[in-house]
Design an enzyme around this catalytic site. Structure first.
Site, PDB file in Angstrom:
ATOM      1  N   ARG A   1      -7.903  -8.199  -8.267  1.00 12.59           N
ATOM      2  CA  ARG A   1      -8.640  -9.466  -8.398  1.00 12.59           C
ATOM      3  C   ARG A   1     -10.119  -9.148  -8.569  1.00 12.59           C
ATOM      4  O   ARG A   1     -10.540  -7.992  -8.524  1.00 12.59           O
ATOM      5  CB  ARG A   1      -8.461 -10.318  -7.143  1.00 12.59           C
TER       6      ARG A   1
ATOM      7  N   ASN B   1      -7.539  -3.526  -5.326  1.00 16.75           N
ATOM      8  CA  ASN B   1      -7.656  -4.978  -5.214  1.00 16.75           C
ATOM      9  C   ASN B   1      -7.466  -5.560  -6.608  1.00 16.75           C
ATOM     10  O   ASN B   1      -8.295  -5.344  -7.498  1.00 16.75           O
ATOM     11  CB  ASN B   1      -9.010  -5.386  -4.638  1.00 16.75           C
TER      12      ASN B   1
ATOM     13  N   GLU C   1      -6.670   1.944  -1.931  1.00 16.27           N
ATOM     14  CA  GLU C   1      -5.889   0.799  -2.391  1.00 16.27           C
ATOM     15  C   GLU C   1      -6.532   0.226  -3.640  1.00 16.27           C
ATOM     16  O   GLU C   1      -7.661   0.590  -4.008  1.00 16.27           O
ATOM     17  CB  GLU C   1      -5.819  -0.289  -1.309  1.00 16.27           C
TER      18      GLU C   1
ATOM     19  N   LYS D   1       0.802  -1.216   0.000  1.00 13.70           N
ATOM     20  CA  LYS D   1       0.000   0.000   0.000  1.00 13.70           C
ATOM     21  C   LYS D   1       0.840   1.274   0.000  1.00 13.70           C
ATOM     22  O   LYS D   1       0.440   2.284  -0.581  1.00 13.70           O
ATOM     23  CB  LYS D   1      -0.953  -0.011   1.202  1.00 13.70           C
TER      24      LYS D   1
ATOM     25  N   GLU E   1     -10.283   1.282  -4.736  1.00 12.86           N
ATOM     26  CA  GLU E   1     -11.053   1.647  -3.554  1.00 12.86           C
ATOM     27  C   GLU E   1     -10.696   3.064  -3.115  1.00 12.86           C
ATOM     28  O   GLU E   1      -9.518   3.425  -3.031  1.00 12.86           O
ATOM     29  CB  GLU E   1     -10.787   0.654  -2.419  1.00 12.86           C
TER      30      GLU E   1
ATOM     31  N   GLU F   1      -2.685   6.220   8.405  1.00 16.73           N
ATOM     32  CA  GLU F   1      -3.507   7.172   7.666  1.00 16.73           C
ATOM     33  C   GLU F   1      -4.357   7.973   8.634  1.00 16.73           C
ATOM     34  O   GLU F   1      -4.748   7.472   9.698  1.00 16.73           O
ATOM     35  CB  GLU F   1      -4.443   6.460   6.679  1.00 16.73           C
TER      36      GLU F   1
ATOM     37  N   HIS G   1     -14.287  -3.166   9.456  1.00 21.30           N
ATOM     38  CA  HIS G   1     -13.683  -3.079   8.128  1.00 21.30           C
ATOM     39  C   HIS G   1     -14.107  -4.222   7.202  1.00 21.30           C
ATOM     40  O   HIS G   1     -13.585  -4.324   6.077  1.00 21.30           O
ATOM     41  CB  HIS G   1     -12.146  -3.026   8.206  1.00 21.30           C
TER      42      HIS G   1
END
Length: 631
Positions: A297, A295, A293, A116, A275, A200, A235
């Site tokens: 996939r 993903n 971030e 990240k 995202e 963050e 989350h």
């Protein structure tokens, strides 16, 4: 085009991929562990190969075994699904090096977005807005603590190699930072083999907005609009929808174009998700939406995008992996209607979302689309507890919400305990129904959303009839009830001489009277097995047993006994025999279904009878230790 495909996954996503492959005329190969020898994905595939013991680390996470299975069966390609090895660049490279087709992005793209901190630096260079925070290499407690102070609390600790909600901790109080960091690093190390973290700034009114992107080997990248995944617990996404409530066309255009720039920055091929976190304190605005971030996939929630665009994303994956261009151009894609997805889990919200064990016998879903990996199957406690995804589409948001809620009120899911009532209450929440939501909505309303369902008098009376074997409820035709009873129980008992029945329900003694009205509808959503009656009411699976009138004699937390709340593995023991502890002090940590559960002291006292040891497996309600109260 690929002619034979191995799916390197299990459960619902394996079954989902097989369905599209079958429609395309592609033969399928499943892989399975000991626990999944008779699982639905194993039974559904054209061929199935055993790859090892039940723990994922010895089966689904062993790339060499999966590649060997592909070679053995003559599969040309491997689809990783999501989770497990889906974002493992080394595995993707090994698949390609073995002469097989990898149904996913290039290993270099996975690596570019996998960490990240490096990903955020790349996004800054590509002109994609990112949240302020700390991305440094110094991972010492002292440096991270100092950086958290600079950023200002609350802060979010995130594993640089994380995903799926794992390796993330929000910290409100500086006094909690060190313990939260330790827990986050341990979870990150166990899940991803990398305990490095970044920090963050915590957005105080956060919305989770993500954009589906798709690239091909011909240089094309398109977006398929946004999804809103703001309804989360710890989350982990609970309900996802597309499009996002309150998203105007200007903001949509900006965020989707930013997502396309992000994908092009890493030369992306295949399905991916960018995202973003949005500061929604003043609605959704492009200048308050930041990259989180990528993903690399297919996402769990991809069906809602499929429902509003009419695109089969798995079909696109297989075509692009075969060298074809993306089937549609950007101008040919549009939003049609509204879609909502809910994740059905084997967990008990009323008991702190503890994982539940059992079997899935009934899982109908007639109002929409059901994606599941279970059909009359036991749910293994060793894997993720998601049972199914329930997806509906409506002409607008209200119609989609109502359709999903109506299904949850009446569908039978059992006999295992699930979060279906919790999902229903989320849908009925006033803020959610109005589209006023953020990632803290569930936490703020947790007590009302997770309260144990109180069985109605009608449900108690129906359970009395069910456990007594009464053949005809008052006012209902005998034939109708007999058919229902026979179909649910498979047996018929003679009528009980007394209409009042003493039962146990929710740890309490209740008395039902089947001479009173209870309605055939409740009994149409009921069944009976092994001395337990199950009644479905407002989405809740209520369990009743005949009352035996005697105590169990088992230990309880009131006596200071620390019981295992579910079967699992002891991953940390913080105390020793004879230690003095204070109320609320952590004693040990259990892990089950990829989740950690801390067990704490009920009061001040001394630890005795310590039976738990790190790495040991325990069964539900096993006595792990006892806290003797201080004088």
């Amino acid at each position: 085009m690929i002619t034979k495909l191995l799916i390197a996954n299990r459960g619902e996503i394996a079954c989902r991929i097989m369905r599209t492959a079958r429609e395309m005329g592609i033969a399928t190969v499943a892989v399975y562990s000991d626990a999944d020898a008779k699982a639905l994905h194993t039974r559904t595939a054209d061929e199935a190969v055993h790859i090892g013991p039940s723990p994922a680390a010895e089966s689904y996470l062993v790339g060499e075994k999966i590649i060997a299975a592909a070679k053995e069966t003559g599969a040309e390609a491997i689809h990783p699904g999501y989770g497990f090895l889906s974002e493992n660049a080394d595995f993707a490279r090994a698949v390609i090096d073995a002469g097989l087709i990898w149904v996913g992005p290039k290993p270099e793209s996975i690596e570019a977005m996998g960490l990240k901190d490096a990903a955020k630096e790349r996004m800054i260079a590509a002109g994609v807005p990112v949240t302020p925070g700390y991305l440094g290499e110094d991972q010492s407690l002292e440096r991270l603590t100092a950086e958290a102070e600079k950023i200002g609390y609350p802060v979010l600790i995130k594993a640089v190699a994380g995903g799926g909600g794992k390796g993330m901790r929000k910290v409100d109080d500086p006094a909690d930072f060190a313990a939260s960091l330790e827990s986050c690093q341990r979870e990150a190390k166990a899940s991803f083999g990398n305990d490095e973290v970044l920090l963050e700034k915590w957005i105080t009114s956060p919305r989770h907005i993500e954009v589906q992107v798709f690239g091909d080997s011909h240089g094309n990248v398109v977006h398929l609009f946004e999804r809103d995944c703001s309804l989360q617990r710890r989350h982990q996404k609970v309900i996802e929808e597309a499009p996002a409530p309150g998203m105007d066309e200007g903001t949509r255009a900006e965020i989707c174009q930013a997502a396309v720039r992000a994908a092009k920055a890493v030369d992306y091929e295949g399905a991916g998700t960018i995202e973003f976190i949005a500061d929604a304190s003043e609605g959704l605005r492009a200048d308050r939406i930041f990259f989180m971030e990528m993903n690399t996939r297919l996402q769990v929630e991809h069906p809602v995008t499929e429902e509003i665009t009419g695109v089969d994303l798995v079909e696109w994956q297989l075509r692009v992996a075969s060298g074809e261009p993306i089937p549609l151009k950007q101008e040919e894609l549009s939003i049609n209607g509204w879609a909502i997805e809910a994740r059905l889990y084997a967990e008990d919200p009323a008991k702190g979302f503890l994982p539940t064990a059992g079997r899935i016998d009934f899982l109908p879903f007639v109002n929409g689309r059901l994606e599941t990996g279970y059909e009359n199957d036991p749910v293994p406690t060793i894997y993720d507890p998601m049972i199914a995804k329930l997806i509906v589409r409506g002409h607008d948001r209200d119609s989609a919400i109502n359709s999903l809620a109506n299904s949850l009120r009446m569908e039978i899911v059992g006999p295992i305990v699930t979060n279906s009532t919790f999902i229903l209450r989320c849908l009925e929440n006033g803020s959610f129904s109005k589209g006023i939501l953020d990632t803290g909505l569930i936490e703020r309303n947790l007590e009302s959303l997770t309260a144990e369902h109180e069985a109605s008098v009608e449900a108690i009376n129906a359970a009395a009839a069910l456990l007594s074997g009464v053949e005809t409820p008052p006012g209902e035709p005998a034939e109708e009830f007999t058919d229902v009873w026979a179909s649910k129980s498979g047996i018929r008992l003679s009528a009980a001489p007394n209409t009042k029945v003493s039962m146990e329900h929710g740890g309490k003694h209740v008395v039902g009277d089947f001479s009173n009205q209870f309605g055939a509808l409740l009994l149409d959503h009921a069944w009976h097995e092994d001395g337990t009656g199950y009644i479905i009411e407002d989405g809740a699976t209520l369990q009743f047993k005949l009352f035996e009138g005697r105590g169990t004699g088992s230990a309880s937390s009131a006596d200071g006994a620390i019981l295992a709340p579910m079967p699992g593995k002891v991953i940390a023991v913080d105390v020793a025999e004879g230690d003095q502890v204070t109320a609320g002090q952590r004693l040990m940590v259990l892990e089950a279904m990829k989740m950690e559960h801390a067990l704490t002291a009920p009061f001040d006292g001394t630890v005795t009878g310590l039976e738990a040891s790190q790495g040991g497996q325990v069964q539900v309600e096993a006595v792990l230790c006892v806290v003797e109260p201080s004088e």
